[in-house]
Write a protein that holds these residues in place. Structure first.
Motif, PDB file in Angstrom:
ATOM      1  N   PRO A   2      37.240  27.879 -36.090  1.00  0.00           N
ATOM      2  CA  PRO A   2      36.750  27.290 -34.840  1.00  0.00           C
ATOM      3  C   PRO A   2      36.930  28.285 -33.691  1.00  0.00           C
ATOM      4  N   LEU A   3      35.872  28.452 -32.889  1.00  0.00           N
ATOM      5  CA  LEU A   3      35.873  29.478 -31.854  1.00  0.00           C
ATOM      6  C   LEU A   3      35.220  28.949 -30.585  1.00  0.00           C
ATOM      7  N   VAL A   4      35.822  29.291 -29.429  1.00  0.00           N
ATOM      8  CA  VAL A   4      35.245  29.002 -28.118  1.00  0.00           C
ATOM      9  C   VAL A   4      35.270  30.294 -27.315  1.00  0.00           C
ATOM     10  N   VAL A   5      34.171  30.598 -26.633  1.00  0.00           N
ATOM     11  CA  VAL A   5      34.134  31.769 -25.767  1.00  0.00           C
ATOM     12  C   VAL A   5      34.116  31.309 -24.309  1.00  0.00           C
ATOM     13  N   VAL A   6      34.796  32.062 -23.459  1.00  0.00           N
ATOM     14  CA  VAL A   6      34.834  31.773 -22.027  1.00  0.00           C
ATOM     15  C   VAL A   6      34.218  32.964 -21.294  1.00  0.00           C
ATOM     16  N   ASN A   7      33.315  32.648 -20.352  1.00  0.00           N
ATOM     17  CA  ASN A   7      32.693  33.699 -19.543  1.00  0.00           C
ATOM     18  C   ASN A   7      31.911  34.696 -20.400  1.00  0.00           C
ATOM     19  N   ILE A  33      27.590  29.301 -30.220  1.00  0.00           N
ATOM     20  CA  ILE A  33      29.055  29.234 -30.169  1.00  0.00           C
ATOM     21  C   ILE A  33      29.470  28.422 -28.952  1.00  0.00           C
ATOM     22  N   PRO A  34      30.374  27.443 -29.108  1.00  0.00           N
ATOM     23  CA  PRO A  34      30.843  26.649 -27.971  1.00  0.00           C
ATOM     24  C   PRO A  34      31.323  27.548 -26.831  1.00  0.00           C
ATOM     25  N   GLU A  35      30.959  27.170 -25.618  1.00  0.00           N
ATOM     26  CA  GLU A  35      31.142  28.077 -24.477  1.00  0.00           C
ATOM     27  C   GLU A  35      31.628  27.345 -23.230  1.00  0.00           C
ATOM     28  N   VAL A  36      32.556  27.988 -22.516  1.00  0.00           N
ATOM     29  CA  VAL A  36      32.933  27.566 -21.170  1.00  0.00           C
ATOM     30  C   VAL A  36      32.454  28.660 -20.227  1.00  0.00           C
ATOM     31  N   ARG A  37      31.524  28.317 -19.368  1.00  0.00           N
ATOM     32  CA  ARG A  37      30.954  29.302 -18.452  1.00  0.00           C
ATOM     33  C   ARG A  37      31.452  29.043 -17.027  1.00  0.00           C
ATOM     34  N   ILE A  38      31.812  30.116 -16.352  1.00  0.00           N
ATOM     35  CA  ILE A  38      32.229  30.028 -14.957  1.00  0.00           C
ATOM     36  C   ILE A  38      31.030  30.357 -14.083  1.00  0.00           C
ATOM     37  N   SER A  39      30.590  29.393 -13.287  1.00  0.00           N
ATOM     38  CA  SER A  39      29.459  29.599 -12.401  1.00  0.00           C
ATOM     39  C   SER A  39      29.960  29.937 -11.000  1.00  0.00           C
ATOM     40  N   GLU A  45      43.352  25.221 -13.570  1.00  0.00           N
ATOM     41  CA  GLU A  45      43.674  24.029 -14.346  1.00  0.00           C
ATOM     42  C   GLU A  45      42.422  23.426 -14.984  1.00  0.00           C
ATOM     43  N   GLU A  46      41.308  23.463 -14.255  1.00  0.00           N
ATOM     44  CA  GLU A  46      40.069  22.926 -14.824  1.00  0.00           C
ATOM     45  C   GLU A  46      39.606  23.785 -15.995  1.00  0.00           C
ATOM     46  N   ILE A  47      39.698  25.112 -15.839  1.00  0.00           N
ATOM     47  CA  ILE A  47      39.310  26.001 -16.928  1.00  0.00           C
ATOM     48  C   ILE A  47      40.173  25.744 -18.156  1.00  0.00           C
ATOM     49  N   GLU A  89      30.447  23.972 -18.009  1.00  0.00           N
ATOM     50  CA  GLU A  89      30.347  24.861 -16.847  1.00  0.00           C
ATOM     51  C   GLU A  89      31.396  24.498 -15.809  1.00  0.00           C
ATOM     52  N   ILE A  90      32.078  25.520 -15.303  1.00  0.00           N
ATOM     53  CA  ILE A  90      33.090  25.364 -14.262  1.00  0.00           C
ATOM     54  C   ILE A  90      32.528  25.924 -12.966  1.00  0.00           C
ATOM     55  N   GLY A  91      32.642  25.188 -11.875  1.00  0.00           N
ATOM     56  CA  GLY A  91      32.085  25.613 -10.597  1.00  0.00           C
ATOM     57  C   GLY A  91      33.043  26.463  -9.775  1.00  0.00           C
ATOM     58  N   SER A  92      32.643  26.763  -8.559  1.00  0.00           N
ATOM     59  CA  SER A  92      33.442  27.605  -7.673  1.00  0.00           C
ATOM     60  C   SER A  92      33.190  27.197  -6.224  1.00  0.00           C
ATOM     61  N   ARG A  93      34.075  27.646  -5.329  1.00  0.00           N
ATOM     62  CA  ARG A  93      33.882  27.373  -3.903  1.00  0.00           C
ATOM     63  C   ARG A  93      34.598  28.435  -3.079  1.00  0.00           C
ATOM     64  N   LEU A  94      34.106  28.641  -1.877  1.00  0.00           N
ATOM     65  CA  LEU A  94      34.690  29.650  -0.989  1.00  0.00           C
ATOM     66  C   LEU A  94      35.955  29.117  -0.327  1.00  0.00           C
TER      67      LEU A  94
END
Length: 333
Positions: free
Chosen positions: A139-144, A150-156, A283-285, A316-321
């Protein structure tokens, strides 16, 4: 005396087998029931026994996490949060560092793969073929890193970058520099360029370099040559290098030039001046990546040559200034 699984089952009003599935195969339990079990377990102080589970099901009760640079202050809060989340679900976490080199990443994978139930690779340097081969074995997950299938967590960074561009525009900046320290397949330059051009902001690019403090020190001496009044750096480490070198050059931030980082590490809030940055919630990531890997493990019905029998989830993980003291009005010329 240790709390037993029967006590958790009684407190949650479910069977012992349901409690077991909630920890070992969470996708097989209704979300509301699973949450009730987790709440009861937390209240009673129950922790599943990974060793016992290993004997029963062949698992290790351990998740693997390989990051590019454990010395980067962005990663320790993520590691800590992932450990907490994994512990809550009955797992431990084994962490390794690839130093952003393919050979080191392959060595780290070889060292940990037989000791974990699944693996999270952060910004992997491996080719897609190698990653697909690895996903066929465990089992594999890639981030960024986007790899089809492949299951993915992307940082937007879209929202955070747009807010940064809006702030610089409002402060009267017109000429900006992006210090690029990412690999070609992970480049942030295109999205940043598009956001800045949409607001009629000129953006020159320096690099690509390595994502380190020294990169910012080096690039700071080049910023003046571009006649820029604002800098956005690949990450906080690079931005802090810029702040350091600007002070050495007798330039004032933000009077002479505004500086923006990406990540919102602890150092961003305690630097002088404090660093305006684009926040990515560690923490969300950690929670989303850990949960996605555990779900992938639970969904695995076999490790055959056909690979994992799972769909390809996408998170997908979001971002803010986060505005701080390193940005201000553009200097008058």
């Amino acid at each position: 005396m240790a709390v037993t699984i029967r006590e958790v089952a009684s407190a949650a009003g479910v069977s012992v087998s349901t409690v077991s599935r909630a920890f070992t195969a969470p996708d097989q339990v209704q979300p509301t029931t699973r949450q009730r079990i987790l709440d009861a377990a937390a209240k009673l102080g129950y922790s599943p026994n990974p060793a016992a589970r290993s004997l029963r099901g062949g698992g290790t009760g351990t998740l693997g996490l390989i990051v590019p640079d454990i010395a980067n202050p962005f990663f320790p809060p993520i590691i800590k949060a992932m450990q907490a989340r994994a512990r809550h679900l009955g797992y431990t976490v084994l962490v390794a560092d690839s130093d952003e080199r393919e050979a080191d990443e392959l060595a780290a994978i070889a060292a940990v793969s037989k000791r974990v139930d699944g693996l999270i690779l952060w910004a992997s340097t491996l080719t897609e073929d190698r990653l697909h081969e690895l996903a066929g074995r465990m089992p594999l997950v890639v981030v960024n890193r986007h790899v089809p299938g492949i299951p993915e967590v992307r940082i937007s960074l879209s929202a955070g970058i747009a807010q940064a561009a809006e702030q610089l525009k409002a402060y009267g900046h017109r000429r900006c520099v992006f210090i690029n320290a990412s690999r070609a397949e992970l480049s942030r330059g295109k999205s940043i360029q598009e956001s800045f051009e949409a607001l009629d902001l000129s953006l020159s690019e320096l690099g690509p370099y390595e994502p380190r403090f020294e990169t910012g020190v080096h690039a700071a001496t080049l910023v003046a040559a571009h006649d820029a009044t604002a800098v956005i750096a690949h990450n906080d480490l690079v931005a802090l290098g810029v702040l350091h070198q600007m002070a050495n050059l007798g330039m004032s931030v933000p009077r002479d030039v505004s500086v923006i980082g990406i990540d919102d590490t602890l150092l961003a809030s305690v630097s002088t001046p404090s660093l305006t940055t684009i926040r990515i919630d560690p923490e969300e990531i950690a929670t989303r990546a850990g949960d996605l890997l555990i779900e992938t493990i639970a969904s695995t019905t076999g490790r055959t040559g056909q690979g994992l029998e799972v769909t390809s989830p996408f998170v997908e993980i979001g971002s803010r200034l986060i505005p701080r003291a390193s940005t201000g009005p553009a200097p008058a010329h």
